[in-house]
Design an enzyme around this catalytic site. Structure first.
Site, PDB file in Angstrom:
ATOM      1  N   SER A 111       1.082   4.432   8.145  1.00 52.80           N
ATOM      2  CA  SER A 111       0.224   3.845   9.168  1.00 52.80           C
ATOM      3  C   SER A 111      -0.232   4.882  10.183  1.00 52.80           C
ATOM      4  O   SER A 111       0.515   5.805  10.548  1.00 52.80           O
ATOM      5  CB  SER A 111       0.984   2.728   9.905  1.00 52.80           C
ATOM      6  OG  SER A 111       0.242   2.255  11.003  1.00 52.80           O
ATOM      7  N   TYR A 137      -6.704   3.855  10.825  1.00 48.89           N
ATOM      8  CA  TYR A 137      -7.409   2.985  11.754  1.00 48.89           C
ATOM      9  C   TYR A 137      -8.547   3.772  12.397  1.00 48.89           C
ATOM     10  O   TYR A 137      -8.377   4.941  12.762  1.00 48.89           O
ATOM     11  CB  TYR A 137      -6.478   2.482  12.865  1.00 48.89           C
ATOM     12  CG  TYR A 137      -5.629   1.293  12.501  1.00 48.89           C
ATOM     13  CD1 TYR A 137      -6.206   0.117  12.029  1.00 48.89           C
ATOM     14  CD2 TYR A 137      -4.250   1.338  12.661  1.00 48.89           C
ATOM     15  CE1 TYR A 137      -5.423  -0.988  11.714  1.00 48.89           C
ATOM     16  CE2 TYR A 137      -3.458   0.239  12.345  1.00 48.89           C
ATOM     17  CZ  TYR A 137      -4.055  -0.909  11.872  1.00 48.89           C
ATOM     18  OH  TYR A 137      -3.277  -1.993  11.563  1.00 48.89           O
ATOM     19  N   THR A 163      -8.535   0.865   7.259  1.00 52.90           N
ATOM     20  CA  THR A 163      -8.261  -0.548   7.518  1.00 52.90           C
ATOM     21  C   THR A 163      -9.271  -1.092   8.509  1.00 52.90           C
ATOM     22  O   THR A 163      -9.435  -0.545   9.605  1.00 52.90           O
ATOM     23  CB  THR A 163      -6.835  -0.728   8.058  1.00 52.90           C
ATOM     24  OG1 THR A 163      -5.900  -0.359   7.047  1.00 52.90           O
ATOM     25  CG2 THR A 163      -6.579  -2.178   8.456  1.00 52.90           C
ATOM     26  N   LYS A 228      -9.512  -1.269   3.248  1.00 50.31           N
ATOM     27  CA  LYS A 228      -8.454  -2.277   3.301  1.00 50.31           C
ATOM     28  C   LYS A 228      -8.844  -3.389   4.273  1.00 50.31           C
ATOM     29  O   LYS A 228      -9.268  -3.123   5.394  1.00 50.31           O
ATOM     30  CB  LYS A 228      -7.132  -1.653   3.741  1.00 50.31           C
ATOM     31  CG  LYS A 228      -5.960  -2.627   3.839  1.00 50.31           C
ATOM     32  CD  LYS A 228      -4.677  -1.891   4.200  1.00 50.31           C
ATOM     33  CE  LYS A 228      -3.480  -2.823   4.273  1.00 50.31           C
ATOM     34  NZ  LYS A 228      -3.528  -3.687   5.470  1.00 50.31           N
ATOM     35  N   HIS A 252      -4.093  -8.831   6.167  1.00 48.01           N
ATOM     36  CA  HIS A 252      -3.205  -8.175   7.133  1.00 48.01           C
ATOM     37  C   HIS A 252      -1.898  -8.946   7.300  1.00 48.01           C
ATOM     38  O   HIS A 252      -1.326  -9.041   8.395  1.00 48.01           O
ATOM     39  CB  HIS A 252      -3.899  -8.036   8.489  1.00 48.01           C
ATOM     40  CG  HIS A 252      -3.563  -6.761   9.211  1.00 48.01           C
ATOM     41  ND1 HIS A 252      -4.240  -5.586   9.011  1.00 48.01           N
ATOM     42  CD2 HIS A 252      -2.607  -6.466  10.122  1.00 48.01           C
ATOM     43  CE1 HIS A 252      -3.735  -4.639   9.777  1.00 48.01           C
ATOM     44  NE2 HIS A 252      -2.727  -5.142  10.453  1.00 48.01           N
TER      45      HIS A 252
END
Length: 359
Positions: A111, A137, A163, A228, A252
């Site tokens: 992440s 992100y 994402t 994603k 999510h």
């Protein structure tokens, strides 16, 4: 090395033990969905539907679950999903998950909100024998996003997964001292809005990526780029047109838009639209090897597993994560054998559009 608890038979056996070990607020942060948790419930309900047909007497000697995905040979299609702030759950954090996943012949998606440096996590993953993937992100603007991407590439991350389904980060937990997103630059000053402007449309969503940003990002990396958070086939088709190398069908984990469809429910339409051209990974709701089988039967190339991985991490560090992955793989192999399948390609015969991706 954290010892494993005794009498663990399934990944679900780790859940109550993890709950005992974690602060109540941290456990709630991990397990909770959004709102009334309609989507969280829908994810699990979707995997309870349908029938698995036993096919006894089939010759399954020599069966396996191997596949090749973005240049990596994996022992099975069960990948570790990107979970933020993993040092909340164990001191070894993301590095333990990455090491365990790689050692089990899989890969970890790291992440952007990791609580350890990207370089430390990548080194742990390579120690296990695989390069990790980055879950990226959008960082509010192109320059900040590019700096994070380039840092990950220098550290050896071999796949980039943008994402897009959580542009608004809702703070549900006050992080304890010493745990934060160590790889992110400080946030820029918040722009004051006029009275006639909306905090949602003109504030939060002003920081979210657009299709134009995705097209730009595609030009910034030679690594495989996945998107994603896709649930609608029109969005899947648009991503393909813009050069994405794969999709992650995901809501999510039910944590963003309550009332969104279960990922498994959305999967077939996306497979039908684009599945013969790019790999499709299913995320949200996987708890057992049978769930993995059902996702593959609906056209997924591989799956992401989130919460069960963290249950194992909480209880046993890297060994716990490795054990959860091994249990899931064993359940998947048993389901294949009992349904007369010897390889993932045999499952794909149920959904022919996946065959090309698994060869």
């Amino acid at each position: 090395m954290t010892p494993l608890p005794p009498n663990i038979q399934t990944p679900a056996d780790y859940a109550p033990l993890a709950q005992e070990r974690l602060d109540r607020a941290i456990w709630r942060y991990l397990q909770a969905g959004s709102g009334a948790e309609l989507t969280l419930e829908a994810n699990r309900h979707a995997f309870s539907q349908g029938t698995l047909w036993p096919r006894p007497l089939a010759q399954v000697h020599g069966g396996h679950t191997r596949l090749r995905l973005y240049g990596q040979t994996l022992a099975h299609p069960i990948l570790a999903a990107p979970i933020a702030y993993q040092r909340l759950f164990h001191p070894e954090g993301e590095a333990a998950t990455a090491l365990a996943a790689a050692a089990q012949g899989s890969v970890s998606l790291v992440s952007s909100l990791a609580s350890q440096p990207l370089e430390t996590i990548a080194q742990a993953s390579r120690q296990g024998g695989q390069a990790p993937w980055l879950q990226l992100y959008w960082q509010g603007d192109r320059a900040r996003t590019l700096r994070l991407l380039e840092r990950a590439e220098r550290a050896g991350y071999c796949v980039i997964v943008l994402t897009v389904d959580a542009p608004v980060k809702q703070a549900t937990l006050d992080l304890p001292p010493g745990i934060h997103a160590v790889n992110l630059e400080p946030l820029p000053p918040v722009q004051r809005l006029r009275e006639d402007q909306s905090q949602v449309f003109d504030g939060w969503m002003a920081q979210a990526p657009t299709w134009e940003d995705l097209a730009w990002l595609r030009t910034q990396t030679r690594q495989p780029l996945l998107l994603k958070g896709i649930l609608h086939p029109d969005d899947a088709e648009q991503a393909l047109r813009l050069g994405c190398d794969g999709l992650v069908v995901s809501n999510h984990g039910g944590r963003v838009l309550d009332g969104a469809p279960a990922s498994l429910t959305a999967l077939p339409a996306i497979v039908q639209r684009v599945g013969q051209q790019i790999p499709i990974i299913l995320d949200s709701g996987i708890r057992t090897g049978r769930d993995v089988y059902r996702a593959l039967a609906q056209g997924a190339t591989a799956v992401l597993v989130g919460r069960p991985i963290i249950w194992g991490l909480t209880c046993g560090g890297a060994l716990g994560v490795a054990h959860v992955l091994r249990l899931l793989r064993d359940e998947l192999e048993l389901t294949l054998a009992l349904t007369g399948c010897t390889t993932l390609l045999d499952i794909a015969k149920i959904c022919p559009s996946t065959q090309e991706q698994l060869q």
